[in-house]
Write a protein that holds these residues in place. Structure first.
Motif, PDB file in Angstrom:
ATOM      1  N   SER A   1     -19.118 -28.894 -18.573  1.00 49.42           N
ATOM      2  CA  SER A   1     -19.494 -29.968 -19.495  1.00 49.42           C
ATOM      3  C   SER A   1     -18.265 -30.805 -19.865  1.00 49.42           C
ATOM      4  CB  SER A   1     -20.113 -29.376 -20.767  1.00 49.42           C
ATOM      5  OG  SER A   1     -21.305 -28.683 -20.457  1.00 49.42           O
ATOM      6  N   GLY A   2     -18.445 -32.124 -19.854  1.00 47.24           N
ATOM      7  CA  GLY A   2     -17.376 -33.016 -20.261  1.00 47.24           C
ATOM      8  C   GLY A   2     -16.308 -33.270 -19.218  1.00 47.24           C
ATOM      9  N   CYS A   3     -16.549 -32.828 -17.968  1.00 46.92           N
ATOM     10  CA  CYS A   3     -15.512 -32.995 -16.943  1.00 46.92           C
ATOM     11  C   CYS A   3     -15.501 -34.403 -16.337  1.00 46.92           C
ATOM     12  CB  CYS A   3     -15.675 -31.954 -15.837  1.00 46.92           C
ATOM     13  SG  CYS A   3     -17.152 -32.185 -14.828  1.00 46.92           S
ATOM     14  N   GLY A   4     -16.569 -35.174 -16.565  1.00 44.84           N
ATOM     15  CA  GLY A   4     -16.600 -36.531 -16.033  1.00 44.84           C
ATOM     16  C   GLY A   4     -17.562 -36.739 -14.879  1.00 44.84           C
TER      17      GLY A   4
ATOM     18  N   THR B   1     -11.513 -29.486 -15.219  1.00 47.42           N
ATOM     19  CA  THR B   1     -11.071 -30.008 -16.521  1.00 47.42           C
ATOM     20  C   THR B   1      -9.647 -29.593 -16.858  1.00 47.42           C
ATOM     21  OG1 THR B   1     -12.133 -28.100 -17.573  1.00 47.42           O
ATOM     22  CG2 THR B   1     -13.386 -30.148 -17.503  1.00 47.42           C
ATOM     23  N   ALA B   2      -9.181 -28.475 -16.325  1.00 48.17           N
ATOM     24  CA  ALA B   2      -7.831 -28.000 -16.645  1.00 48.17           C
ATOM     25  C   ALA B   2      -6.766 -28.905 -16.041  1.00 48.17           C
ATOM     26  CB  ALA B   2      -7.643 -26.572 -16.151  1.00 48.17           C
ATOM     27  N   THR B   3      -6.978 -29.347 -14.812  1.00 49.78           N
ATOM     28  CA  THR B   3      -5.989 -30.180 -14.125  1.00 49.78           C
ATOM     29  C   THR B   3      -6.348 -31.660 -14.159  1.00 49.78           C
ATOM     30  OG1 THR B   3      -7.129 -29.890 -12.006  1.00 49.78           O
ATOM     31  CG2 THR B   3      -5.413 -28.288 -12.565  1.00 49.78           C
ATOM     32  N   ARG B   4      -7.577 -31.963 -14.589  1.00 54.67           N
ATOM     33  CA  ARG B   4      -8.093 -33.341 -14.631  1.00 54.67           C
ATOM     34  C   ARG B   4      -8.033 -34.007 -13.258  1.00 54.67           C
ATOM     35  NH1 ARG B   4      -6.204 -35.976 -20.471  1.00 54.67           N
ATOM     36  NH2 ARG B   4      -7.048 -34.291 -21.745  1.00 54.67           N
TER      37      ARG B   4
END
Length: 261
Positions: A46-49, A223-226
């Motif tokens: 969730s929220g990763c884009g 999400t950790a490394t975007r």
């Protein structure tokens, strides 16, 4: 002109794409290709884009950096008229179907046909009935969205996305909120449509059952490394990815079952 940086057989190519809201970077340095007739999954937590990436692919948001190419031609760096030509090749189903509640299913499907063609009323009605029949909704032309189930609304949304015989279908969370049986029926429908129409399908989803049922290619947004955590067939990534975040995401079902034992 074919861009030399994109494979000649790629339907969609993304090069150096950075997505941002102001100074906040959602994802950076995305590089991947989608082949013709792929069912390509955009996945991640969730929220990763995921939906943001879809909006960049269809031109609703502009990249902070990088480009999107279709058949080797830049979609990002083109004029408004040429971009319109690209967009007419797209069919988009937004989350929950996004049907107009005051219109019948038939009227919803008819809208893009009325706006983009010069077909006569009878021809439009026949085409709409055909599109609804493809998604298993023959006989439901005069029903309103509130009168049918959530799964039927999703299928009507897909029928509307297919109204102009698009080259590429974009589906945003098509299985979200559906019971397992309805979700499986929708997955089967997506496979049938890809096979019968020859379309390339891009799906945003976090639903594991759907990911493995229909996806032959995918990108995992980390999400950790975007940035992208992995590219490839979801089933292969589940078993062989060297990224722990990817394995954790794709083996969620196994872990939950183990915890129940």
């Amino acid at each position: 002109m074919q861009n030399p940086e994109t494979p000649p057989d790629a339907k969609i190519s993304i090069r150096g794409l950075t997505m941002a809201y102001g100074s906040f970077v959602v994802m950076k340095d995305l590089n991947f290709d989608i082949q013709e007739r792929d069912i390509f999954i955009i996945m991640g937590g969730s929220g990763c884009g995921k939906s943001t990436l879809l909006r960049h692919l269809i031109g609703l948001r502009e990249p902070a950096k990088g480009e999107v190419f279709y058949d080797g031609k830049s979609f990002t760096k083109t004029d408004e008229e040429q971009r319109g030509d690209f967009i007419h090749r797209f069919g988009v189903m937004y989350q929950s179907g996004a049907l107009w509640s005051a219109l019948t299913l038939a009227e919803n499907v008819a809208m893009p046909i009325e706006e983009n063609t010069k077909l006569k009323r009878k021809e439009i009605d026949e085409l709409v009935s055909y599109k609804l029949s493809l998604v298993g909704l023959a006989g439901y032309e005069d029903y309103y969205p509130s009168q049918v189930s959530g799964g039927m609304n999703k299928r009507a949304g897909i029928a509307r996305a297919m109204a102009l015989d698009p080259d590429i279908l974009f589906l945003d969370e098509p299985s979200a909120g559906l019971d397992p049986l309805s979700s499986r029926r929708l997955d089967d429908l997506i496979l049938r449509l890809r096979d019968s129409l020859g379309s390339t399908v891009v799906i945003v989803t976090h639903e594991l059952a759907s990911i493995f049922a229909v996806g032959n290619n995918s990108i995992f947004l980390d999400t950790a490394t975007r940035t992208q955590g992995a590219i490839g067939n979801p089933s292969e990534l589940r078993d062989h990815s060297d990224n722990p975040a990817v394995r954790l995401f794709l083996n969620r079902g196994d872990e939950s079952e183990s915890s129940k034992a």
